[in-house]
Design a protein around this motif. Structure first.
Motif, PDB file in Angstrom:
ATOM      1  N   ASP A 125       0.860  -1.171   0.000  1.00 56.85           N
ATOM      2  CA  ASP A 125       0.000   0.000   0.000  1.00 56.85           C
ATOM      3  C   ASP A 125       0.902   1.228   0.000  1.00 56.85           C
ATOM      4  OD1 ASP A 125      -2.581   1.377   0.356  1.00 56.85           O
ATOM      5  OD2 ASP A 125      -1.686   2.004   2.253  1.00 56.85           O
ATOM      6  N   GLY A 126       0.615   2.175  -0.876  1.00 58.59           N
ATOM      7  CA  GLY A 126       1.423   3.380  -0.909  1.00 58.59           C
ATOM      8  C   GLY A 126       1.201   4.193  -2.160  1.00 58.59           C
ATOM      9  N   LYS A 127       2.261   4.855  -2.613  1.00 61.67           N
ATOM     10  CA  LYS A 127       2.187   5.767  -3.742  1.00 61.67           C
ATOM     11  C   LYS A 127       3.106   5.291  -4.868  1.00 61.67           C
ATOM     12  CE  LYS A 127       2.054  10.422  -3.652  1.00 61.67           C
ATOM     13  NZ  LYS A 127       2.523  11.745  -3.243  1.00 61.67           N
ATOM     14  N   ALA A 128       2.532   5.163  -6.066  1.00 60.26           N
ATOM     15  CA  ALA A 128       3.304   4.811  -7.260  1.00 60.26           C
ATOM     16  C   ALA A 128       3.560   6.088  -8.052  1.00 60.26           C
ATOM     17  CB  ALA A 128       2.537   3.813  -8.117  1.00 60.26           C
ATOM     18  N   PHE A 129       4.757   6.197  -8.639  1.00 56.63           N
ATOM     19  CA  PHE A 129       5.109   7.372  -9.435  1.00 56.63           C
ATOM     20  C   PHE A 129       6.260   7.011 -10.365  1.00 56.63           C
ATOM     21  CE2 PHE A 129       7.331   7.391  -5.436  1.00 56.63           C
ATOM     22  CZ  PHE A 129       8.630   7.770  -5.728  1.00 56.63           C
ATOM     23  N   VAL A 130       6.531   7.888 -11.329  1.00 49.58           N
ATOM     24  CA  VAL A 130       7.646   7.691 -12.233  1.00 49.58           C
ATOM     25  C   VAL A 130       8.744   8.662 -11.827  1.00 49.58           C
ATOM     26  CG1 VAL A 130       8.437   7.832 -14.625  1.00 49.58           C
ATOM     27  CG2 VAL A 130       6.157   6.950 -14.116  1.00 49.58           C
ATOM     28  N   LYS A 131       9.976   8.165 -11.799  1.00 50.00           N
ATOM     29  CA  LYS A 131      11.115   8.992 -11.404  1.00 50.00           C
ATOM     30  C   LYS A 131      12.286   8.718 -12.340  1.00 50.00           C
ATOM     31  CE  LYS A 131      14.465   9.834  -7.785  1.00 50.00           C
ATOM     32  NZ  LYS A 131      15.068   9.437  -6.550  1.00 50.00           N
ATOM     33  N   THR A 132      13.019   9.770 -12.667  1.00 50.18           N
ATOM     34  CA  THR A 132      14.273   9.595 -13.372  1.00 50.18           C
ATOM     35  C   THR A 132      15.357   9.508 -12.308  1.00 50.18           C
ATOM     36  OG1 THR A 132      13.478  10.811 -15.293  1.00 50.18           O
ATOM     37  CG2 THR A 132      15.868  10.548 -15.073  1.00 50.18           C
ATOM     38  N   THR A 133      15.963   8.338 -12.193  1.00 51.22           N
ATOM     39  CA  THR A 133      16.963   8.074 -11.163  1.00 51.22           C
ATOM     40  C   THR A 133      18.346   8.399 -11.697  1.00 51.22           C
ATOM     41  OG1 THR A 133      15.532   6.296 -10.375  1.00 51.22           O
ATOM     42  CG2 THR A 133      17.775   6.324  -9.537  1.00 51.22           C
ATOM     43  N   SER A 134      19.102   9.172 -10.922  1.00 54.72           N
ATOM     44  CA  SER A 134      20.434   9.611 -11.342  1.00 54.72           C
ATOM     45  C   SER A 134      21.422   8.446 -11.397  1.00 54.72           C
ATOM     46  CB  SER A 134      20.969  10.668 -10.374  1.00 54.72           C
ATOM     47  OG  SER A 134      21.261  10.068  -9.122  1.00 54.72           O
ATOM     48  N   VAL A 135      22.500   8.650 -12.107  1.00 55.87           N
ATOM     49  CA  VAL A 135      23.559   7.650 -12.219  1.00 55.87           C
ATOM     50  C   VAL A 135      24.132   7.336 -10.840  1.00 55.87           C
ATOM     51  CG1 VAL A 135      25.880   7.197 -13.128  1.00 55.87           C
ATOM     52  CG2 VAL A 135      24.131   8.221 -14.604  1.00 55.87           C
ATOM     53  N   SER A 136      24.357   8.369 -10.028  1.00 56.28           N
ATOM     54  CA  SER A 136      24.946   8.122  -8.701  1.00 56.28           C
ATOM     55  C   SER A 136      24.012   7.299  -7.822  1.00 56.28           C
ATOM     56  CB  SER A 136      25.313   9.442  -8.012  1.00 56.28           C
ATOM     57  OG  SER A 136      24.173  10.225  -7.786  1.00 56.28           O
ATOM     58  N   GLU A 137      22.708   7.560  -7.893  1.00 56.77           N
ATOM     59  CA  GLU A 137      21.761   6.782  -7.103  1.00 56.77           C
ATOM     60  C   GLU A 137      21.678   5.341  -7.615  1.00 56.77           C
ATOM     61  OE1 GLU A 137      17.206   7.069  -5.322  1.00 56.77           O
ATOM     62  OE2 GLU A 137      17.901   8.619  -6.692  1.00 56.77           O
ATOM     63  N   LEU A 138      21.668   5.172  -8.943  1.00 54.17           N
ATOM     64  CA  LEU A 138      21.645   3.823  -9.517  1.00 54.17           C
ATOM     65  C   LEU A 138      22.887   3.037  -9.102  1.00 54.17           C
ATOM     66  CD1 LEU A 138      20.381   4.663 -13.117  1.00 54.17           C
ATOM     67  CD2 LEU A 138      19.122   3.387 -11.362  1.00 54.17           C
ATOM     68  N   ARG A 139      24.031   3.718  -9.106  1.00 55.60           N
ATOM     69  CA  ARG A 139      25.266   3.048  -8.681  1.00 55.60           C
ATOM     70  C   ARG A 139      25.213   2.680  -7.201  1.00 55.60           C
ATOM     71  NH1 ARG A 139      30.073   6.240 -11.976  1.00 55.60           N
ATOM     72  NH2 ARG A 139      29.621   5.242 -13.986  1.00 55.60           N
ATOM     73  N   HIS A 140      24.633   3.554  -6.393  1.00 58.43           N
ATOM     74  CA  HIS A 140      24.493   3.265  -4.961  1.00 58.43           C
ATOM     75  C   HIS A 140      23.671   1.992  -4.758  1.00 58.43           C
ATOM     76  CE1 HIS A 140      23.725   3.854  -0.675  1.00 58.43           C
ATOM     77  NE2 HIS A 140      22.444   3.663  -0.945  1.00 58.43           N
ATOM     78  N   TYR A 141      22.545   1.886  -5.459  1.00 56.08           N
ATOM     79  CA  TYR A 141      21.702   0.694  -5.311  1.00 56.08           C
ATOM     80  C   TYR A 141      22.411  -0.547  -5.854  1.00 56.08           C
ATOM     81  CZ  TYR A 141      18.043   3.986  -4.098  1.00 56.08           C
ATOM     82  OH  TYR A 141      17.308   4.975  -3.503  1.00 56.08           O
ATOM     83  N   ALA A 142      23.206  -0.385  -6.900  1.00 54.89           N
ATOM     84  CA  ALA A 142      23.976  -1.517  -7.428  1.00 54.89           C
ATOM     85  C   ALA A 142      25.008  -1.981  -6.405  1.00 54.89           C
ATOM     86  CB  ALA A 142      24.649  -1.130  -8.742  1.00 54.89           C
ATOM     87  N   GLU A 143      25.630  -1.035  -5.702  1.00 57.00           N
ATOM     88  CA  GLU A 143      26.569  -1.394  -4.635  1.00 57.00           C
ATOM     89  C   GLU A 143      25.844  -2.131  -3.519  1.00 57.00           C
ATOM     90  OE1 GLU A 143      28.464   2.234  -3.419  1.00 57.00           O
ATOM     91  OE2 GLU A 143      29.553   2.420  -5.316  1.00 57.00           O
ATOM     92  N   ASP A 144      24.658  -1.605  -3.127  1.00 56.18           N
ATOM     93  CA  ASP A 144      23.857  -2.284  -2.099  1.00 56.18           C
ATOM     94  C   ASP A 144      23.551  -3.717  -2.508  1.00 56.18           C
ATOM     95  OD1 ASP A 144      23.719  -0.034  -0.508  1.00 56.18           O
ATOM     96  OD2 ASP A 144      21.598   0.375  -0.898  1.00 56.18           O
ATOM     97  N   ALA A 145      23.275  -3.912  -3.801  1.00 54.40           N
ATOM     98  CA  ALA A 145      22.916  -5.240  -4.312  1.00 54.40           C
ATOM     99  C   ALA A 145      24.139  -6.118  -4.560  1.00 54.40           C
ATOM    100  CB  ALA A 145      22.100  -5.094  -5.600  1.00 54.40           C
ATOM    101  N   LYS A 146      25.308  -5.606  -4.184  1.00 56.99           N
ATOM    102  CA  LYS A 146      26.573  -6.339  -4.297  1.00 56.99           C
ATOM    103  C   LYS A 146      26.918  -6.716  -5.738  1.00 56.99           C
ATOM    104  CE  LYS A 146      26.215  -7.861   0.428  1.00 56.99           C
ATOM    105  NZ  LYS A 146      26.215  -8.906   1.397  1.00 56.99           N
ATOM    106  N   LYS A 147      26.642  -5.772  -6.658  1.00 56.45           N
ATOM    107  CA  LYS A 147      27.028  -5.960  -8.059  1.00 56.45           C
ATOM    108  C   LYS A 147      28.541  -5.809  -8.165  1.00 56.45           C
ATOM    109  CE  LYS A 147      22.759  -6.058  -9.667  1.00 56.45           C
ATOM    110  NZ  LYS A 147      22.137  -7.165 -10.289  1.00 56.45           N
ATOM    111  N   SER A 148      29.105  -6.343  -9.228  1.00 54.53           N
ATOM    112  CA  SER A 148      30.550  -6.275  -9.433  1.00 54.53           C
ATOM    113  C   SER A 148      30.955  -4.840  -9.801  1.00 54.53           C
ATOM    114  CB  SER A 148      30.966  -7.224 -10.554  1.00 54.53           C
ATOM    115  OG  SER A 148      30.520  -6.716 -11.801  1.00 54.53           O
ATOM    116  N   PRO A 149      32.217  -4.489  -9.587  1.00 51.44           N
ATOM    117  CA  PRO A 149      32.689  -3.154  -9.982  1.00 51.44           C
ATOM    118  C   PRO A 149      32.461  -2.869 -11.470  1.00 51.44           C
ATOM    119  CG  PRO A 149      34.303  -4.203  -8.553  1.00 51.44           C
ATOM    120  CD  PRO A 149      33.258  -5.240  -8.866  1.00 51.44           C
ATOM    121  N   GLU A 150      32.557  -3.899 -12.295  1.00 49.48           N
ATOM    122  CA  GLU A 150      32.336  -3.724 -13.731  1.00 49.48           C
ATOM    123  C   GLU A 150      30.870  -3.370 -14.020  1.00 49.48           C
ATOM    124  OE1 GLU A 150      33.825  -6.551 -12.408  1.00 49.48           O
ATOM    125  OE2 GLU A 150      35.878  -5.908 -12.884  1.00 49.48           O
ATOM    126  N   GLU A 151      29.945  -4.061 -13.330  1.00 44.28           N
ATOM    127  CA  GLU A 151      28.520  -3.775 -13.514  1.00 44.28           C
ATOM    128  C   GLU A 151      28.190  -2.360 -13.035  1.00 44.28           C
ATOM    129  OE1 GLU A 151      25.929  -7.703 -12.929  1.00 44.28           O
ATOM    130  OE2 GLU A 151      27.411  -7.428 -11.322  1.00 44.28           O
TER     131      GLU A 151
END
Length: 157
Positions: A109-135
């Motif tokens: 339950d909550g709010k759905a919306f569309v957002k343009t996510t910055s490169v730095s934020e996408l990289r932060h989430y990739a780090e959280d997800a333990k993606k490789s440095p190359e990814e």
């Protein structure tokens, strides 16, 4: 001096304990944040059409969890269809989800919306997800994505 060392040790161990997803099996009926009644939830596949003519929509959705933040359980990724996902954050950072939520069907339950996510934020989430440095380095463009700010999540399957 002993008090300072003791206070520093307590702070260090408290921080380490906080920075982990909650334990649990994520069984049907388990809730995180506000308990959500599954009745009236729409399929997440309907969200793109609902967002076509508005900035955001308050809604209750049913979806399958693809991924959970392995650091703290502070975000989840949901399947919209075979090629599209939605990214979920918890409102006011008020609750976290266990790793066992991955693969489960939930109602949010909550709010759905569309957002343009910055490169730095996408990289932060990739780090959280333990993606490789190359990814992580391969993330070079912002991404327009469906987001969901959840008040609560309840496991249904």
């Amino acid at each position: 001096m002993k008090r300072i060392v003791l206070a520093a040790a307590v702070a260090l161990f408290s921080t380490a304990a906080i920075a982990q997803p909650p334990a649990g099996d994520a069984k049907p009926g388990d809730s995180y944040g506000e308990k959500v009644n599954p009745a009236g939830a729409i399929a997440i596949a309907e969200i793109p059409a609902k967002l076509a003519n508005t900035e955001s929509v308050d809604t209750k959705i049913k979806a399958k969890v693809l991924d959970v933040c392995p650091k703290k359980g502070c975000w989840v990724s949901l399947a919209i269809n075979d090629s599209t996902t939605a990214f979920v954050k918890m409102k006011d950072y008020a609750f976290f989800t266990p790793l066992a939520l991955k693969g489960k069907t939930v109602v949010l339950d909550g709010k759905a919306f569309v957002k343009t996510t910055s490169v730095s934020e996408l990289r932060h989430y990739a780090e959280d997800a333990k993606k490789s440095p190359e990814e992580i380095a391969a993330i070079t463009e912002p991404k327009k994505e469906i987001r969901f700010l959840a008040n609560g999540i309840t496991v249904v399957e």
